[in-house]
Write an enzyme that holds these catalytic residues in place. Structure first.
Site: not given
Ligand code: NDP
Length: 287
Positions: A46, A51, A76, A109
């Site tokens: 995704d 991004y 998006k 988006h």
């Molecule tokens: P998430 O809820 O997926 O959390 C990501 C964070 O959690 C990062 O800091 C990551 O750290 C940490 N993390 C991931 N896995 C673990 C684990 N197993 N244990 C502990 N920490 C963990 O947040 P996002 O906001 O990134 O949402 C996911 C996706 O949703 C985005 O990447 C995007 O593709 C989408 N999105 C879409 C939006 C929209 O407007 N349409 C808005 C926001 C997100 P690290 O990377 O350091 O491991």
């Protein structure tokens, strides 16, 4: 590890229920993160024009041994590109950046009701046109509230296949999620672990203890059992693997209900409210 379920969308295409989100992964780290995920078994990525890493997602897919047709890619539309001619240019550029002649799923988006006179219908017609020509296999929206969905559905020739919304145990976005279910619009849950914000919750920690899984795995499993499509973001190889390893256990009804009981409604929202959001950075061609 067991296979990720494939869900059927309302247009007949299928989508892997679990993918990798690449929001906030710097372009220079994106190729490695996506290659790691593909190696683990992920077949769904995704991304979004905003991004800044569509091109690197495409590079990783190209570098991998896996065929493009075996990987589901979502992108998006940039917020600055809602006007029909701009939308066409942006979609062409996204397709080129990702590096094939189609994108599996393309979303508006944000609805941006305060910009463009709130007219996302003209934008949607462009997505419909690209879908009818096969350049976008499925089309959908993101951050649409019920009122936005109603306005869209009233005029659309093709109904959105998905609505990608903020959804996690602390903010379950119930009204929008329920409305989507009644219209056969699949819910994609963004920030499925609230960017880590739900991982220290004592209720979730207790269930993690009971199941022998991590708190992140418990929350992701809760989403899967509710039927949400999820794509947790991680650029940490161990976490990419951990987040994929959620198909060998099940939460029982009580555990599911306990997590559902954590909803804080609007107080749990972490991102902007779609009715007010009008962030519109300058469009730069993906690269
Ligand atoms: P998430 O809820 O997926 O959390 C990501 C964070 O959690 C990062 O800091 C990551 O750290 C940490 N993390 C991931 N896995 C673990 C684990 N197993 N244990 C502990 N920490 C963990 O947040 P996002 O906001 O990134 O949402 C996911 C996706 O949703 C985005 O990447 C995007 O593709 C989408 N999105 C879409 C939006 C929209 O407007 N349409 C808005 C926001 C997100 P690290 O990377 O350091 O491991």
């Amino acid at each position: 590890m067991k296979d990720v379920p494939l869900l059927e969308l309302n247009d007949g295409h299928t989508i892997p229920q679990l993918g990798l989100g690449v929001y906030q992964i710097a372009p220079e780290n994106t190729v490695d993160a996506v290659l790691n995920a593909l190696e683990v078994g992920y077949r769904h990525i995704d991304t979004a024009e905003m991004y800044g890493n569509e091109k690197q997602v495409g590079e990783a897919i190209n570098e991998s041994e896996i065929g493009r047709s075996d990987i589901f890619v979502t992108s998006k539309l940039h917020n600055a590109m809602h006007k029909p001619d701009d939308a066409r240019r942006a979609i062409d550029n996204s397709i080129e950046a990702i590096g094939s002649d189609y994108i599996d799923l393309f979303l508006i988006h944000w609805p941006l009701p305060k910009l463009y006179g709130g007219d996302f219908l003209a934008t949607w017609e462009v997505l419909e046109d690209y879908k009818s020509k096969g350049h976008l296999r499925s089309i959908g929206v993101s951050n649409f509230q019920v009122s936005h969905l109603q306005k869209l559905i009233a005029k659309a020739k093709i109904e959105p296949a998905v609505n990608q919304i903020e959804l996690h145990p602390y903010f379950q976005n119930v009204e929008v999620d329920d409305f989507g279910q009644t219209k056969n619009i699949a819910t994609e849950a963004w920030s499925p672990i609230a960017q880590g914000g739900v991982l220290d919750d004592p209720v979730i920690a207790e269930i993690a203890k009971q199941t022998g899984k991590s708190t992140a795995q418990v929350v992701l499993r809760w989403h899967i059992q509710r039927g949400n499509i999820i794509f947790p973001k991680s650029e940490t190889p161990e976490r990419i693997e951990e987040n994929y390893d959620i198909f060998d256990f099940e939460l029982d009804d009580n555990q599911m209900a306990d997590i559902t009981g954590l909803d804080k409604a609007e107080n749990g929202r972490t991102g902007p409210h779609p009715d007010r959001f009008d962030y519109c950075p300058e469009y730069k061609r993906p690269g």
